[in-house]
Scaffold this active site. Structure first.
Site, PDB file in Angstrom:
ATOM      1  N   ASP A  98      -6.676  -4.873  -8.009  1.00  0.00           N
ATOM      2  CA  ASP A  98      -5.836  -4.487  -6.938  1.00  0.00           C
ATOM      3  C   ASP A  98      -5.674  -6.253  -6.371  1.00  0.00           C
ATOM      4  OD1 ASP A  98      -4.763  -1.503  -4.592  1.00  0.00           O
ATOM      5  OD2 ASP A  98      -3.761  -3.331  -5.339  1.00  0.00           O
ATOM      6  N   ASP A 194       0.118  -5.277  -5.992  1.00  0.00           N
ATOM      7  CA  ASP A 194       0.998  -3.969  -4.864  1.00  0.00           C
ATOM      8  C   ASP A 194       1.909  -4.869  -4.625  1.00  0.00           C
ATOM      9  OD1 ASP A 194      -0.336  -2.702  -2.214  1.00  0.00           O
ATOM     10  OD2 ASP A 194      -0.105  -4.716  -1.310  1.00  0.00           O
ATOM     11  N   GLU A 245       3.239  -1.812  -8.288  1.00  0.00           N
ATOM     12  CA  GLU A 245       3.955  -1.282  -7.665  1.00  0.00           C
ATOM     13  C   GLU A 245       5.364  -1.969  -7.239  1.00  0.00           C
ATOM     14  OE1 GLU A 245       1.980  -1.294  -3.511  1.00  0.00           O
ATOM     15  OE2 GLU A 245       2.289   0.868  -3.562  1.00  0.00           O
ATOM     16  N   HIS A 309      -3.130   6.701  -1.898  1.00  0.00           N
ATOM     17  CA  HIS A 309      -4.255   6.027  -1.029  1.00  0.00           C
ATOM     18  C   HIS A 309      -3.533   6.348  -0.262  1.00  0.00           C
ATOM     19  CE1 HIS A 309      -2.980   2.573  -2.600  1.00  0.00           C
ATOM     20  NE2 HIS A 309      -3.401   2.525  -1.744  1.00  0.00           N
ATOM     21  N   ASP A 310      -1.610   5.866  -0.552  1.00  0.00           N
ATOM     22  CA  ASP A 310      -0.212   6.310   0.299  1.00  0.00           C
ATOM     23  C   ASP A 310       0.025   7.697   0.373  1.00  0.00           C
ATOM     24  OD1 ASP A 310       0.475   3.055  -0.728  1.00  0.00           O
ATOM     25  OD2 ASP A 310      -0.897   3.442   1.171  1.00  0.00           O
TER      26      ASP A 310
END
Ligand code: TEU
Length: 566
Positions: A98, A194, A245, A309-310
């Protein structure tokens, strides 16, 4: 269409802190990931995406980085990271990390220096103003926090503990590029980037007419200059793949980030589903898929995900995690693996793990959830009502520990887990899944194996059928030499349809299905032929032909993929 290894890959996301705890401290860790790599390899994933494990005070579970070149102690140390990387490569898989460079932690040395005085050399590593504008951040009512020490406000797209870096400052960009080379030189295979489209900020930070629409945070002028510079300075020198993302993006914007001739990113996650469609809405999902296919196909590559995970686990958010859990999980799995774009599997999705409603706000860990709750209660709203409203999309839903077996704490830890284990681990766990040939796990395994064997699932043109059907999502994926028909009843009720003439009267062979017989690969022989509606749909040994005008009936969440004999 250019063929590449990453376009053909299936990615498995490891939220390491909830994956497996090897030392009993209640947190998952990198050695725990190593211990479970054979499980990921058995599933068949090609790439492991590791959520952030860098030095961090962990205010936002690692997305607030205080030291880009170390591993946070609860995850392990640099030696355990290097063991993990070697172990992933030894199994023929790849590892992407990430990259969180829109912001740092407020504990990063750069920020500690920057806030120490207005003339500190690091001051302009961040964004300071005398007065805030009216923008919100993702996690707070204002995107600005006053720094008493230096008497100015600093900008943060997320929590006040996550100050945004000033990408207009070349020194910042050079620091980040150097850090990227540090990790790439270790041999990682790419980055998940990210909120990478937030790096550029609106000139002058003008007030917004609608501060609740925070899209002003992203896609600002200059962003493509930064990404092309990042590609030129760093990425093009390595055989890596990058997934951005990218919230607030349309297909027209998206192709500017991932166009094959753009020299920026390889693929992207957009959020038109997971951020903007709280509950399942097939008509909207179809429209989104068609628009992104039309916007990207032949120009750039899309990524497909249904949870992470979100975002709440797909079987809870979009399927039926009660009496149709296996059916809905395998139906959505078929969707994920047969749509155009790279599939991303979030840990536990492959065994049908579900979301969770925790009894009180104190049981929730996520800063976003806690901040949203506090803001609403401060407005005078009833806490119980606020909790009930926020639970469905709370990010903790997907962050509960991986359920390995029915033993102590689901086999995740020998200690006390950092976040409650979902009580349904007694029934839903890896050990049970691996012992059941008809489990969701083996269905995912078959889908992944099919993708590896059949290029039509990766490179086949997409053509939607039955556009108006409110339960069934039907489409073909076609290469010159092969065409597959995907039929998905993405509802909890039986559905019937009449296939359009271009499909009818075509013999096909069932490739995979989650048929009501409980078999992952339902083979229907003559005896199984059923009369459904006017016509007789004849199945034989996994083949089917649908006479013109015949009514095809699908059971709740039935998925079937046929190879058409064109
Ligand atoms: O998420 C970005 C972000 O906040 C949204 O795009 C996301 O869909 C939203 O959180 C849904 O509620 C990234 C990380 O995935 C997230 O875990 C971090 O908290 C955030 O950035 C800040 O780094």
């Amino acid at each position: 269409m250019k063929k590449t290894w990453w376009k053909e890959a299936v990615v498995y996301q490891v939220y390491w802190r909830s994956f497996y705890d090897s030392n009993g401290d209640g947190y998952g860790d990198l050695d725990g990931v190593i211990e479970k790599l054979d499980y990921i390899a058995k599933l068949g994933a090609d790439v492991v995406w590791l959520n952030p494990c860098y030095g961090s005070p962990d205010v936002d579970n690692g997305y607030d980085i205080s030291d880009y070149r170390s591993i946070m102690p609860k995850a392990g140390d640099m030696e355990s990271f290097e063991r993990l990387l070697a172990a992933v490569h030894k199994r023929g898989m790849k590892l992407i990390m990430d990259l969180v460079v829109n912001h740092t932690s407020d504990q990063h040395e750069w920020f500690r220096q920057a806030r120490s005085s207005r003339d500190n050399p690091y001051r302009d590593y961040y964004i300071w103003r005398k007065e805030p504008n009216n923008w919100r951040s993702y996690f707070e009512p204002s995107a600005w926090t006053y720094d008493e020490g230096s008497g100015e406000y600093y900008f943060h797209s997320f929590a006040s503990q996550q100050p945004d870096l000033n990408w207009a400052n070349k020194a910042v960009r050079e620091e980040i590029y150097d850090m990227m080379r540090f990790w790439l030189d270790k041999g990682i295979n790419g980055f998940r980037m990210d909120v990478i489209n937030l790096l550029a900020k609106q000139e002058g930070f003008p007030d917004s007419e609608n501060p609740r629409d925070i899209s002003y945070l992203g896609n600002n002028p200059g962003i493509h200059d930064y990404l092309r510079e990042m590609h030129d300075e760093v990425l093009r020198h390595y055989d890596v793949f990058t997934v951005g993302e990218i919230p607030f993006v349309t297909p027209e914007d998206g192709v500017l980030y991932v166009g094959e001739n753009r020299g920026e990113l390889n693929t992207l996650f957009h959020f038109e589903v997971c951020d903007d469609m709280p509950y399942w809405d097939l008509a909207r999902f179809k429209e989104i898929q068609q628009r992104w296919y039309d916007g990207l196909w032949g120009r750039g590559w899309n990524s497909q995900f249904l949870n992470n995970h979100d975002h709440t686990r797909v079987v809870t958010r979009f399927g039926n995690d009660a009496d149709l859990r296996v059916e809905s999980a395998t139906c959505f799995a078929t969707l994920l693996h047969t749509l155009p774009g790279m599939p991303y599997i979030f840990q536990g999705e492959e065994i049908g793990m579900t979301g969770i409603k925790l009894p009180s706000i104190e049981d929730y860990d996520d800063i976003a959830m806690k901040n949203k709750f506090a803001e609403q209660v401060a407005l005078g709203r009833e806490p119980e009502a606020v909790l009930a409203e926020l639970q469905h999309l709370a990010r903790d839903n997907s962050r509960t520990p991986m359920q390995w077996n029915s033993g102590h704490q689901a086999g995740f830890t020998s200690g006390q887990p950092w976040l409650n284990v979902n009580p349904n681990y007694k029934e839903i766990n890896v050990e049970q899944a691996l012992s059941d040939p008809d489990s969701i796990f083996y269905y995912y395994q078959k889908l992944i194996a099919l993708r590896r064997k059949h290029e039509v699932m990766v490179y086949g043109d997409f053509h939607m059928l039955l556009e108006e059907h409110h339960q069934i999502f039907a489409y073909t994926r076609t290469l010159p030499e092969e065409s597959w028909l995907v039929l998905l009843n993405l509802s909890g009720e039986p559905a019937a349809c009449m296939l359009p003439p271009e499909i009818g009267n075509v013999v096909g062979e069932l490739v995979i299905g989650n048929g009501s017989l409980g078999s992952c690969n339902r083979r229907l022989d003559e005896s199984e032929g059923s009369t459904r509606g006017e016509g007789k749909s004849v199945y034989s040994a996994g083949a089917f032909s649908v006479p013109e005008g015949a009514l095809l009936e699908l059971k709740p969440y039935e998925a079937a993929v046929y190879r058409l004999c064109v």
